[in-house]
Design an enzyme around this catalytic site. Sequence first.
Site, PDB file in Angstrom:
ATOM      1  N   ASP A 284      55.313  11.324  -6.781  1.00 51.47           N
ATOM      2  CA  ASP A 284      55.682  11.364  -5.378  1.00 51.47           C
ATOM      3  C   ASP A 284      54.472  11.722  -4.529  1.00 51.47           C
ATOM      4  O   ASP A 284      53.520  12.361  -5.002  1.00 51.47           O
ATOM      5  CB  ASP A 284      56.787  12.393  -5.137  1.00 51.47           C
ATOM      6  CG  ASP A 284      58.077  12.036  -5.862  1.00 51.47           C
ATOM      7  OD1 ASP A 284      58.228  10.870  -6.254  1.00 51.47           O
ATOM      8  OD2 ASP A 284      58.919  12.938  -6.035  1.00 51.47           O
ATOM      9  N   LYS A 285      54.528  11.373  -3.248  1.00 48.68           N
ATOM     10  CA  LYS A 285      53.392  11.598  -2.352  1.00 48.68           C
ATOM     11  C   LYS A 285      52.959  13.060  -2.338  1.00 48.68           C
ATOM     12  O   LYS A 285      51.761  13.366  -2.300  1.00 48.68           O
ATOM     13  CB  LYS A 285      53.757  11.139  -0.943  1.00 48.68           C
ATOM     14  CG  LYS A 285      52.608  11.229   0.050  1.00 48.68           C
ATOM     15  CD  LYS A 285      53.025  10.711   1.410  1.00 48.68           C
ATOM     16  CE  LYS A 285      51.882  10.831   2.419  1.00 48.68           C
ATOM     17  NZ  LYS A 285      52.279  10.365   3.769  1.00 48.68           N
TER      18      LYS A 285
END
Length: 255
Positions: A113-114
């Site tokens: 995930d970012k």
Amino acid sequence: MAETEKGGGPQRLDKLVASQTAYTRRQVQQLARAGGILVNGHAVGSAAEKADPAVDSILVEGRPLFYAAHVYYMLHKPAGVLSASRDPHRRTVVDLVEEKTGRRGLFPVGRLDKDTTGLLLITDDGDFAHKVISPKSGVDKVYHVRLDGPVEEEMIRRFAAGLQLADGTPCLPARLRLLEPGPAPLAEITVQEGKYHQVKRMFGVVGLGVTALHRVQIGGLKLDASLAAGDCRPLTSDEKAQVLNGEQSKAKNGE
């Protein structure tokens, strides 16, 4: 640069040099016309000429070309960077690696995930990536996770039995281990798959929120502690083998 491998026979110089360097094929063509590429000591007039990197000596602007059919990098992914090859508006993990290595055609092995940090593999080897990602391979992905509430024994048992996500998606058995107790504990979770936002969703099922997530290991390969966030380095042959031949998951073995 990764270890030199067999060249796979003669290839067009524009394709060959561009695949191993930061040059584009157009730039390679211009270099060739300007006499900047030598094969076995002789300047080539056209990048359409072919050379075999396994047997020919190739110099690009005076520097020897070392051929690797595929490359494998360990990246310490920082927060705020997308796990993607390209994005027109945002910085990606491949941008980070290409800027440091000049190697093109790369992609991440799976995704983080970012806002998730830690170990991410970057390669141009699709077969290797598939083996690492596929749950059938049984490759462990180990994360350290900071939570907003205490970890209870019942949660550990539920993870080990295989949770069902809120939308009904089943998860394989996972190993949950408490590292630091308290109201905002640090835990370690080992999974063998990578569904969308899986770790966060798994903790959501048991009523816990994730405030920080950091991947520390894939298979038998641990994140190099000396690698700063945003930095990368090539894997050694032994490290590449560790990814697929690491110790079997304790979650799978019920330990």
